[in-house]
Design a protein around this motif. Structure first.
Motif, PDB file in Angstrom:
ATOM      1  N   LEU A  99       0.841  -1.190   0.000  1.00 11.33           N
ATOM      2  CA  LEU A  99       0.000   0.000   0.000  1.00 11.33           C
ATOM      3  C   LEU A  99       0.877   1.241   0.000  1.00 11.33           C
ATOM      4  CD1 LEU A  99      -2.383  -1.160   2.870  1.00 11.33           C
ATOM      5  CD2 LEU A  99      -2.559  -1.679   0.425  1.00 11.33           C
ATOM      6  N   THR A 100       0.401   2.297  -0.639  1.00 16.26           N
ATOM      7  CA  THR A 100       1.094   3.579  -0.605  1.00 16.26           C
ATOM      8  C   THR A 100       0.176   4.583   0.062  1.00 16.26           C
ATOM      9  OG1 THR A 100       2.273   3.035  -2.641  1.00 16.26           O
ATOM     10  CG2 THR A 100       2.278   5.346  -1.961  1.00 16.26           C
ATOM     11  N   VAL A 101       0.575   5.017   1.242  1.00 15.68           N
ATOM     12  CA  VAL A 101      -0.191   6.002   2.016  1.00 15.68           C
ATOM     13  C   VAL A 101       0.452   7.360   1.757  1.00 15.68           C
ATOM     14  CG1 VAL A 101      -0.951   6.684   4.320  1.00 15.68           C
ATOM     15  CG2 VAL A 101      -0.792   4.247   3.721  1.00 15.68           C
ATOM     16  N   LEU A 102      -0.220   8.163   0.949  1.00 16.22           N
ATOM     17  CA  LEU A 102       0.323   9.447   0.527  1.00 16.22           C
ATOM     18  C   LEU A 102       0.173  10.496   1.622  1.00 16.22           C
ATOM     19  CD1 LEU A 102      -1.061   9.372  -3.100  1.00 16.22           C
ATOM     20  CD2 LEU A 102       1.295   8.970  -2.386  1.00 16.22           C
ATOM     21  N   GLN A 103       1.206  11.289   1.768  1.00 16.26           N
ATOM     22  CA  GLN A 103       1.213  12.351   2.778  1.00 16.26           C
ATOM     23  C   GLN A 103       1.444  13.689   2.084  1.00 16.26           C
ATOM     24  OE1 GLN A 103       4.032  11.104   5.952  1.00 16.26           O
ATOM     25  NE2 GLN A 103       3.974   9.139   4.893  1.00 16.26           N
ATOM     26  N   ASP A 104       0.838  14.726   2.614  1.00 18.48           N
ATOM     27  CA  ASP A 104       1.095  16.061   2.099  1.00 18.48           C
ATOM     28  C   ASP A 104       2.369  16.582   2.746  1.00 18.48           C
ATOM     29  OD1 ASP A 104      -1.190  16.147   0.471  1.00 18.48           O
ATOM     30  OD2 ASP A 104      -2.438  16.714   2.172  1.00 18.48           O
ATOM     31  N   HIS A 105       3.322  16.976   1.904  1.00 19.94           N
ATOM     32  CA  HIS A 105       4.603  17.483   2.391  1.00 19.94           C
ATOM     33  C   HIS A 105       5.081  18.547   1.408  1.00 19.94           C
ATOM     34  CE1 HIS A 105       8.827  17.666   3.512  1.00 19.94           C
ATOM     35  NE2 HIS A 105       8.507  17.042   4.639  1.00 19.94           N
ATOM     36  N   LYS A 107       7.939  19.476   0.431  1.00 17.59           N
ATOM     37  CA  LYS A 107       9.110  19.158  -0.378  1.00 17.59           C
ATOM     38  C   LYS A 107       9.058  17.781  -1.024  1.00 17.59           C
ATOM     39  CE  LYS A 107      12.250  22.192   2.078  1.00 17.59           C
ATOM     40  NZ  LYS A 107      13.528  22.332   2.763  1.00 17.59           N
ATOM     41  N   VAL A 108       8.018  17.020  -0.734  1.00 18.73           N
ATOM     42  CA  VAL A 108       7.945  15.660  -1.270  1.00 18.73           C
ATOM     43  C   VAL A 108       6.583  15.457  -1.937  1.00 18.73           C
ATOM     44  CG1 VAL A 108       8.275  13.210  -0.785  1.00 18.73           C
ATOM     45  CG2 VAL A 108       9.388  14.920   0.674  1.00 18.73           C
ATOM     46  N   PRO A 109       6.504  15.719  -3.255  1.00 15.73           N
ATOM     47  CA  PRO A 109       5.227  15.535  -3.950  1.00 15.73           C
ATOM     48  C   PRO A 109       4.791  14.067  -3.937  1.00 15.73           C
ATOM     49  CG  PRO A 109       6.993  16.027  -5.506  1.00 15.73           C
ATOM     50  CD  PRO A 109       7.574  16.157  -4.139  1.00 15.73           C
ATOM     51  N   HIS A 110       3.526  13.865  -4.189  1.00 16.11           N
ATOM     52  CA  HIS A 110       2.973  12.505  -4.159  1.00 16.11           C
ATOM     53  C   HIS A 110       3.689  11.568  -5.122  1.00 16.11           C
ATOM     54  CE1 HIS A 110      -1.109  13.875  -2.301  1.00 16.11           C
ATOM     55  NE2 HIS A 110      -0.109  13.927  -1.461  1.00 16.11           N
ATOM     56  N   TYR A 111       4.091  12.077  -6.293  1.00 18.17           N
ATOM     57  CA  TYR A 111       4.734  11.179  -7.252  1.00 18.17           C
ATOM     58  C   TYR A 111       6.058  10.645  -6.705  1.00 18.17           C
ATOM     59  CZ  TYR A 111       8.323  14.400  -9.035  1.00 18.17           C
ATOM     60  OH  TYR A 111       9.412  15.216  -9.167  1.00 18.17           O
ATOM     61  N   LEU A 115       7.060   6.725  -6.248  1.00 19.80           N
ATOM     62  CA  LEU A 115       8.315   6.134  -6.706  1.00 19.80           C
ATOM     63  C   LEU A 115       9.034   5.428  -5.563  1.00 19.80           C
ATOM     64  CD1 LEU A 115       9.578   9.029  -9.016  1.00 19.80           C
ATOM     65  CD2 LEU A 115       8.730   6.789  -9.748  1.00 19.80           C
ATOM     66  N   SER A 116       9.014   6.029  -4.379  1.00 21.01           N
ATOM     67  CA  SER A 116       9.631   5.406  -3.211  1.00 21.01           C
ATOM     68  C   SER A 116       8.958   4.071  -2.906  1.00 21.01           C
ATOM     69  CB  SER A 116       9.535   6.342  -2.005  1.00 21.01           C
ATOM     70  OG  SER A 116      10.041   5.715  -0.856  1.00 21.01           O
ATOM     71  N   SER A 117       7.658   4.049  -3.009  1.00 19.01           N
ATOM     72  CA  SER A 117       6.920   2.814  -2.747  1.00 19.01           C
ATOM     73  C   SER A 117       7.282   1.742  -3.778  1.00 19.01           C
ATOM     74  CB  SER A 117       5.412   3.101  -2.763  1.00 19.01           C
ATOM     75  OG  SER A 117       4.692   2.033  -2.229  1.00 19.01           O
ATOM     76  N   GLY A 118       7.421   2.132  -5.037  1.00 20.19           N
ATOM     77  CA  GLY A 118       7.837   1.177  -6.067  1.00 20.19           C
ATOM     78  C   GLY A 118       9.215   0.618  -5.784  1.00 20.19           C
ATOM     79  N   ALA A 119      10.127   1.476  -5.324  1.00 20.07           N
ATOM     80  CA  ALA A 119      11.467   1.015  -4.970  1.00 20.07           C
ATOM     81  C   ALA A 119      11.410   0.058  -3.780  1.00 20.07           C
ATOM     82  CB  ALA A 119      12.375   2.208  -4.657  1.00 20.07           C
TER      83      ALA A 119
END
Length: 191
Positions: A99-105, A107-111, A115-119
């Motif tokens: 699962l990828t739980v997206l956070q609002d940040h 300096k770190v866009p959702h995309y 990509l981090s989750s894919g890695a």
């Protein structure tokens, strides 16, 4: 790092393939923990750790298949496909949801989080491969189901990045074909 170690790492990466027919044994908890540790070492801007894993043990695969089928029934009109997905979890002795739980940040866009989750998922697969297990990473319409996201406690913007089927390959697979690097790698020039 010794050449033997480097060769072993590259052999694992180069030989990893998706395997559709998986049988027991599946990894035990210690082996899974090793793979999860490798997964969570993936590149991760600001260490947000957007990836979560959910283990679907052998004994509840049929129940999970019913959940998949019911979730797909909300959007799929093909009754045969809805019924067929019910048996998907029985294709392997163990399933792990990524699962990828997206956070609002700021300096770190959702995309980047995706990509981090894919890695992380790739690290997970490579760790399993290095331990002698096989896997296949699946998505499809059911992974986009809002009903399934809700059942897993995800928000609508979060992602089911994959259902990973894990076990042991039931037969030896042929080696991957060599890749011509020139087809995929170039050198930038400002001339």
């Amino acid at each position: 790092m010794t050449n033997t170690c480097v060769d072993s790492i590259h052999n694992t990466m180069n030989q990893r393939q998706s395997v559709g027919h998986l049988v027991a044994p599946a990894p035990n908890q210690q082996q899974l923990d090793l793979a999860f540790t490798a997964a969570l070492a993936a590149p991760d801007h600001h260490r947000l750790k957007p990836t979560r894993f959910v283990i679907v043990p052998t004994e509840v695969r049929a129940e999970f298949g019913t959940l998949l089928s019911n979730s797909l029934a909300c959007t799929e009109i093909d009754a045969v496909q809805v019924e067929r997905v019910k048996n998907h979890p029985l294709r392997a002795p163990l399933l792990v949801l990524a699962l990828t739980v997206l956070q609002d940040h700021p300096k770190v866009p959702h995309y980047e989080q995706l990509l981090s989750s894919g890695a992380a998922i790739e690290n997970f697969l490579l760790s399993l491969q290095s331990q002698g297990f096989a896997s296949i990473w699946r998505t499809g319409a059911v992974a986009e189901s809002e009903a399934l996201k809700h059942a897993l406690g995800l928000s609508a913007r979060d992602l089911i990045s994959g259902i990973i089927y894990i076990g042991t390959a039931d037969k030896k697979l042929p080696a991957r074909a060599d890749v011509n690097l020139q087809d995929y790698v170039s050198t930038w020039s400002n001339a």
